[in-house]
Design a protein around this motif. Structure first.
Motif, mmCIF file in Angstrom:
data_model
loop_
_atom_site.group_PDB
_atom_site.id
_atom_site.type_symbol
_atom_site.label_atom_id
_atom_site.label_comp_id
_atom_site.label_asym_id
_atom_site.label_seq_id
_atom_site.Cartn_x
_atom_site.Cartn_y
_atom_site.Cartn_z
ATOM 1 N N GLY A 102 -19.084 -17.623 3.626
ATOM 2 C CA GLY A 102 -18.751 -15.932 3.203
ATOM 3 C C GLY A 102 -18.981 -15.615 1.808
ATOM 4 O O GLY A 102 -19.824 -14.510 1.717
ATOM 5 N N ILE B 155 -13.287 -15.189 1.563
ATOM 6 C CA ILE B 155 -13.327 -14.120 2.565
ATOM 7 C C ILE B 155 -12.942 -14.497 3.890
ATOM 8 O O ILE B 155 -12.243 -13.737 4.481
ATOM 9 C CB ILE B 155 -14.595 -13.398 2.316
ATOM 10 C CG1 ILE B 155 -14.471 -11.868 3.035
ATOM 11 C CG2 ILE B 155 -15.738 -14.096 3.077
ATOM 12 C CD1 ILE B 155 -15.725 -11.063 2.971
ATOM 13 N N GLU B 156 -13.150 -15.693 4.268
ATOM 14 C CA GLU B 156 -12.662 -16.154 5.658
ATOM 15 C C GLU B 156 -11.175 -16.377 5.551
ATOM 16 O O GLU B 156 -10.622 -16.143 6.769
ATOM 17 C CB GLU B 156 -13.194 -17.541 6.083
ATOM 18 C CG GLU B 156 -14.806 -17.450 6.129
ATOM 19 C CD GLU B 156 -15.576 -17.890 4.929
ATOM 20 O OE1 GLU B 156 -15.030 -17.683 3.827
ATOM 21 O OE2 GLU B 156 -16.874 -17.938 5.067
ATOM 22 N N GLY C 251 -9.141 -12.707 6.142
ATOM 23 C CA GLY C 251 -8.977 -11.994 7.547
ATOM 24 C C GLY C 251 -10.111 -12.526 8.453
ATOM 25 O O GLY C 251 -10.860 -12.897 7.922
ATOM 26 N N SER C 252 -9.948 -12.244 9.579
ATOM 27 C CA SER C 252 -10.994 -12.288 10.466
ATOM 28 C C SER C 252 -11.277 -11.050 11.282
ATOM 29 O O SER C 252 -10.668 -9.994 11.187
ATOM 30 C CB SER C 252 -10.518 -13.346 11.503
ATOM 31 O OG SER C 252 -9.325 -12.795 12.154
ATOM 32 N N PRO C 253 -12.411 -10.984 11.932
ATOM 33 C CA PRO C 253 -12.745 -9.746 12.706
ATOM 34 C C PRO C 253 -11.747 -9.352 13.870
ATOM 35 O O PRO C 253 -11.703 -8.142 14.125
ATOM 36 C CB PRO C 253 -14.144 -10.072 13.755
ATOM 37 C CG PRO C 253 -14.734 -11.236 12.723
ATOM 38 C CD PRO C 253 -13.500 -11.921 12.267
ATOM 39 N N PRO D 163 -8.313 -8.329 10.784
ATOM 40 C CA PRO D 163 -8.867 -8.039 9.607
ATOM 41 C C PRO D 163 -7.811 -7.910 8.232
ATOM 42 O O PRO D 163 -7.002 -7.331 8.658
ATOM 43 C CB PRO D 163 -9.678 -6.984 9.517
ATOM 44 C CG PRO D 163 -9.483 -6.397 10.603
ATOM 45 C CD PRO D 163 -8.703 -7.503 11.621
ATOM 46 N N GLN E 29 -10.674 -5.328 4.520
ATOM 47 C CA GLN E 29 -11.926 -5.602 5.506
ATOM 48 C C GLN E 29 -11.797 -4.605 6.552
ATOM 49 O O GLN E 29 -12.942 -3.935 6.965
ATOM 50 C CB GLN E 29 -11.715 -7.026 6.133
ATOM 51 C CG GLN E 29 -11.921 -8.010 5.024
ATOM 52 C CD GLN E 29 -11.408 -9.407 5.738
ATOM 53 O OE1 GLN E 29 -10.593 -9.603 6.296
ATOM 54 N NE2 GLN E 29 -12.195 -10.553 5.307
ATOM 55 N N PHE F 13 -13.271 -1.495 5.232
ATOM 56 C CA PHE F 13 -14.892 -1.604 5.151
ATOM 57 C C PHE F 13 -15.418 -1.365 6.624
ATOM 58 O O PHE F 13 -16.546 -0.614 6.741
ATOM 59 C CB PHE F 13 -15.298 -3.015 4.745
ATOM 60 C CG PHE F 13 -15.434 -2.912 3.208
ATOM 61 C CD1 PHE F 13 -14.211 -2.897 2.310
ATOM 62 C CD2 PHE F 13 -16.758 -3.186 2.566
ATOM 63 C CE1 PHE F 13 -14.313 -2.659 1.080
ATOM 64 C CE2 PHE F 13 -16.829 -3.183 1.244
ATOM 65 C CZ PHE F 13 -15.829 -3.024 0.371
ATOM 66 N N ILE F 14 -14.772 -1.961 7.687
ATOM 67 C CA ILE F 14 -15.300 -1.513 9.003
ATOM 68 C C ILE F 14 -15.157 -0.216 9.428
ATOM 69 O O ILE F 14 -15.993 0.549 9.784
ATOM 70 C CB ILE F 14 -14.509 -2.536 10.038
ATOM 71 C CG1 ILE F 14 -14.881 -4.043 9.588
ATOM 72 C CG2 ILE F 14 -15.042 -2.168 11.431
ATOM 73 C CD1 ILE F 14 -13.797 -5.034 10.329
ATOM 74 N N GLN G 24 -17.692 1.955 7.804
ATOM 75 C CA GLN G 24 -19.101 1.341 7.827
ATOM 76 C C GLN G 24 -19.731 1.156 6.361
ATOM 77 O O GLN G 24 -20.858 1.605 6.396
ATOM 78 C CB GLN G 24 -19.695 2.156 8.565
ATOM 79 C CG GLN G 24 -19.412 2.368 10.210
ATOM 80 C CD GLN G 24 -19.679 1.408 11.015
ATOM 81 O OE1 GLN G 24 -20.807 1.517 11.306
ATOM 82 N NE2 GLN G 24 -18.618 0.683 11.387
ATOM 83 N N ALA G 25 -18.865 0.374 5.661
ATOM 84 C CA ALA G 25 -19.259 0.386 4.265
ATOM 85 C C ALA G 25 -19.987 -0.902 3.831
ATOM 86 O O ALA G 25 -19.790 -1.789 3.007
ATOM 87 C CB ALA G 25 -18.080 0.242 3.551
ATOM 88 N N THR H 242 -21.219 -7.506 0.326
ATOM 89 C CA THR H 242 -19.984 -7.198 0.941
ATOM 90 C C THR H 242 -18.793 -8.245 0.483
ATOM 91 O O THR H 242 -17.825 -7.834 0.019
ATOM 92 C CB THR H 242 -19.840 -7.163 2.237
ATOM 93 O OG1 THR H 242 -21.008 -6.177 2.560
ATOM 94 C CG2 THR H 242 -18.626 -6.536 2.732
ATOM 95 N N VAL I 240 -15.368 -6.848 -1.011
ATOM 96 C CA VAL I 240 -14.043 -6.866 -0.381
ATOM 97 C C VAL I 240 -13.141 -7.746 -1.192
ATOM 98 O O VAL I 240 -11.833 -7.458 -1.344
ATOM 99 C CB VAL I 240 -14.355 -7.738 0.893
ATOM 100 C CG1 VAL I 240 -13.166 -8.159 1.690
ATOM 101 C CG2 VAL I 240 -15.135 -6.918 1.777
#
Lengths: 732, 155
Positions: free
Chosen positions: B36, B76-77, B80-82, B85, B89, B92-93, B96-97, B104, B108
């Protein structure tokens, strides 16, 4: 094994690209898949309907962080009649995708997207025809909706999977296949979140830089301190202390490989080599004069109306000016990176090139391989904006891989990237124009000096093949550098010319909106000068020479959005506003930008407020367009205020972020953007258009603030301060 | 060859270090497989390689791995995760940053560190905190909006 299953397995194995599959065994094992057509004239080149109700689309154009990963599925889903979450996208893989040309020139949607739309429309027409036979109903009463063809009036339908066999469509793209009426669009024009952002925000996205291939070595290149120098000798013992490090020397190419990346970095620093000769014909301070004195290879009249010379000679009021745009770097956040696995008779390259298909041919030529034995996979790199060092890093990796017989990953250093990426070339643009006694523009002459695009010339664009003395494909275009020199106004006597120059000191390439920002700066600054000479407000004056209603709307709406303050004379109190307008490439996207600046006593220019209107015809992905417009504006403010490649007679000296500053967060202005959607017009590009008027609007705002015309980019504080001292301008 | 034990995202990880001057970035990317954090400049100028060390943002490209023994590192891992998050994070999603997204990681991580100290930063405070982080695509406005949103203050 049917086609669908094998295709799915194939995609499973290659889609994520984490695993390297040797080219030959892969082709043998997946013989039927390797036969997938990539012929751009065939529907099956672009899409496949899978047995599980999904569709796979294959794109030769690639997402550069620009949102095409959302937009292409939007187009395909809409046209096919499938939910968007049923669409999978494969991009840039030269074995699987059609060659749709490079992803550049803002043509991702207008060309790539429209080919995909037509392929999907052809597919829908074929599905409806098949269903018509199966359902015993006329095609005119059927539509493709939600993965099946069903009667528009209601009733049972038949799924796509039951209409299409393993063979695919076996159809040519039908340019006449009807596309859906924009009034019926459900997905196109709506917000679809970009699929890559969750992984990017959480560090899971696999960039080119993150890919590992089993057994790979890390490579680094060592390039001479003096550009063009020849390698005399290498002291291999100088890296003997680093375990596993090996020197790769091929004529003037010098590299090192090592199993560990940091060891490769250290070895490249420690390796002792002797070079001789080389050098540049000028340094960056002499570049403007060099461009002006450069031999003109040919002069081309791009646009002509009436008789410029006669009208100019007899006009009562004449103006002229010379503008300079410096050499600039792509300055990508991540230095270029690539992996190559070159074996006997075949090669695989993983690369972030914006033109995987074009460079697959190039790489095959330089490695002396048949084009069909070299495969390029695309993976996202750091933003590139044209052609940075991605392809050079791939060539570096390829020659080293060939030499050591193992896959090699090359990542350039920051210094490499700033020094060696091919540069947006310097431009000198001159303007002459004349007004009649009653203040009307009667004559206009733009002259541009640009290095000749290298297409079809024996110019050798990549570094490693030159050093190795390998064959290369001749010619790589630098983009339409001479576009945008024509004023977007009704001028009775016009001459737009370009002097094509033999050479430019640093290797040129296409950098976002090639040539057009400088050309628009010249044209639009000059339009302001003419407005002042005619005693008119800059917005009013422009509108008086505009007949295209879409252009007029862009300018009128930006004036309103910005709350434009009508004025003829500059305010000269350190705060100013300016406007810039363009129709990109003369016939594409319309953009008008108004800008407010604050100039301080020390010469520092701050952009405080920006308003922009943007008409790119039909909008596919509104947030994608907006994001591109924001990026165009902010990046170009930085290019205009700060960016210039510095070099001495030996090499580029601006090799880090301190010596090549770009826009930073404290420079961020307030932005208002209005997207003008025209669903019935063809979609045009959004990746570059809004860059073009930025420098002009900024320069015009500086004039309003100070009464000083800046015609030389970048508009650094030092340059502004000295111009203020020269003109005796003081505030406060 | 010396070995060093690092505490990364809550786990103790031991790595062999031949060159104690090897920057931490190379260890976390190549030895620990956490990709990351990105190499951007190797000079500490751009912020792409930012990690948190005891909660403070640190540019992992310039500091030798040997300096981190016993320190608590978050990448960054680990943030948080997808699926789950961190609030920065998630913002940012939502905003749409990202364009290319190469910077990124630094945005972040620096944003998350800011929120630890100043839970509801204003836009001006976010710009100030990110003044030494570079973005080339021109995503600045969305990045500021995302960090402000994550904090919940009105920009």
């Amino acid at each position: 094994m049917n086609m669908h299953t094998s295709r799915r397995n194939f995609l499973k194995s290659t889609g994520a690209l984490f695993i390297a599959i040797p080219f030959a065994s892969h082709v043998k094992a997946q013989g039927r898949i390797a036969a997938k057509t990539v012929d751009p004239a065939q529907v099956d080149a672009y899409l496949a309907l899978n047995a599980d109700g999904t569709a796979t689309i294959y794109s030769g154009k690639v997402d550069l962080g620009t949102g095409l990963r959302a937009a292409f599925p939007q187009i395909a889903a809409e046209e096919l009649g499938l939910p968007i979450n049923k669409i999978k996208l494969i991009e840039g893989d030269t074995l699987l995708t059609p060659d749709q040309g490079s992803t550049s020139g803002s043509n991702g949607i207008p060309k790539g997207g429209m080919q995909l739309r037509q392929a999907a429309a052809t597919a829908r027409q074929a599905l409806i025809k098949l269903a018509s036979e199966k359902l015993g109903k006329p095609a005119s009463e059927l539509d493709a909706i939600n993965g099946e063809v069903r009667p528009k009036a209601g009733g049972a339908g038949v799924s796509f999977a039951n209409l299409i066999t393993d063979k695919g469509f076996e159809l040519k793209l039908d340019a006449k296949a009807p596309v859906r009426d924009p009034k019926t669009h459900q997905i196109v024009g709506k917000h679809v979140p970009r699929p890559d952002i969750p992984a990017k925000a959480t560090g899971r996205f696999v960039y080119m830089h993150d890919l590992e291939v089993p057994g790979m070595l890390h490579g680094r290149t060592i390039r001479p301190d003096v550009i063009g120098a020849e390698l005399v000798s290498v002291d291999e013992s100088s890296i003997a202390s680093i375990p596993g490090a090996k020197v790769v020397r091929l004529k003037n190419f010098l590299g090192v490989v090592a199993p560990d990346e940091w060891d490769a970095v250290r070895a490249a620093k420690m390796l002792k080599a002797e070079w001789k000769g080389g050098g540049l014909p000028t340094d960056s301070t002499g570049l403007r004069d060099y461009v002006k004195a450069q031999k003109i290879s040919s002069t081309e009249a791009l646009d002509k109306a009436g008789d410029f010379a006669a009208a100019y000679a007899s006009a009562p009021k004449k103006l002229s000016g010379e503008f300079y745009w410096p050499a600039q770097s792509h300055a990508s956040m991540g230095p270029s990176c690539a992996i190559a696995d070159v074996k006997e008779g075949e090669a695989t390259i993983w690369c972030s090139s914006q033109g995987t298909h074009r460079y697959a041919k190039h790489f095959a030529t330089m490695l002396d391989l048949p084009a069909n034995r070299l495969r390029v996979h695309y993976l996202d790199g750091a933003g590139c904006y044209g052609m940075n060092g991605h392809e050079d890093a791939a060539a570096d990796a390829a020659f080293m891989s060939k030499a050591v017989g193992k896959p090699v990953r090359v990542q350039w250093s920051r210094e490499d990237e700033h020094a060696l990426d091919p540069k947006g070339p310097a431009q000198v643009i001159t303007q002459e124009a004349a007004l009649s006694a009653d203040g009307k523009i009667v004559a206009w002459h733009t002259t541009m000096r640009c290095p000749k695009p290298t297409a079809n010339l024996p110019t050798i664009p990549l570094l490693a093949p030159v050093e190795v003395d390998a064959k290369q494909v001749k010619g790589i275009a630098t983009g339409s550098l001479s576009s945008g020199g024509k004023p977007p106004y009704d001028v009775p006597n016009l001459l737009v010319e370009v002097h094509w120059l033999e050479d430019t000191p640093l290797r040129p390439s296409h950098l976002r909106a090639p040539g057009k920002i400088g050309n628009c700066l010249a044209v639009e600054t000059f339009m302001d000068e003419l407005a002042l000479a005619a005693g008119k407000d800059p917005v009013e004056f422009r509108l008086a020479y505009m007949s295209d209603p879409r252009g007029r709307e862009a300018v009128e709406r930006v004036a309103k959005l910005f709350n434009w303050d009508k004025r003829v004379e500059p305010r000269r109190n350190g705060k100013g506003r300016g406007i810039g307008y363009t129709q990109y490439k003369g016939d594409e996207t319309y953009v008008a930008i108004a800008m407010e600046v604050d100039v301080s006593a020390d010469g520092r220019i701050r952009v405080t407020r920006v308003a922009a209107t943007h008409d790119c015809g039909q909008i596919i992905s509104p947030d994608g367009v907006r994001s591109q417009v924001e990026g165009c504006i902010l990046q170009t403010i930085g290019r205009t205020l700060f960016e210039e490649v510095k070099f001495d007679r030996n090499h580029v000296t601006s090799r880090d972020w301190a010596s090549y500053p770009i826009l930073t967060f404290p420079d961020l202005p307030e932005m208002k953007i209005e997207l003008i959607d025209r669903p019935n017009e063809p979609p045009r590009g959004a990746g570059e258009a809004a860059t073009a008027p930025v420098a002009a609007a900024l320069a015009n705002a500086v004039f309003d603030a100070t009464g000083i015309r800046l015609r030389t980019v970048p508009f650094t504080a030092a340059r502004m301060k000295s111009a203020m001292a020269e003109s005796g301008v003081k505030f406060g | 060859m010396a070995s060093i034990t690092l505490t990364v995202n809550g786990s103790a990880r031991t790595i062999d270090v031949r060159d104690p001057e090897k920057p931490l970035l190379y260890a976390i990317r190549n030895d620990l497989g956490l990709k990351g954090a990105k190499y951007g400049c190797g000079l500490g100028q751009c912020g792409s390689c930012t990690i948190l060390v005891d909660g403070e943002p640190v540019r992992s490209c310039t500091v030798p791995v040997s300096a981190f023994a016993g320190k608590k590192i978050t990448t960054i891992e680990g943030l948080g995760s997808p699926e789950k998050p961190h609030k920065v994070q998630a913002a940012f999603i939502a905003e749409q940053a990202a364009q290319c997204g190469y910077c990124t990681n630094g945005m972040v991580m620096t944003g998350a560190a800011l929120l630890e100290k100043n839970p509801k930063p204003t836009a001006a405070q976010v710009k100030d905190a990110l003044a030494q982080n570079l973005c080339r695509c021109g995503t600045h406005e969305r990045i500021v909006a995302a960090v402000v949103k994550a904090g919940g203050a009105r920009g």
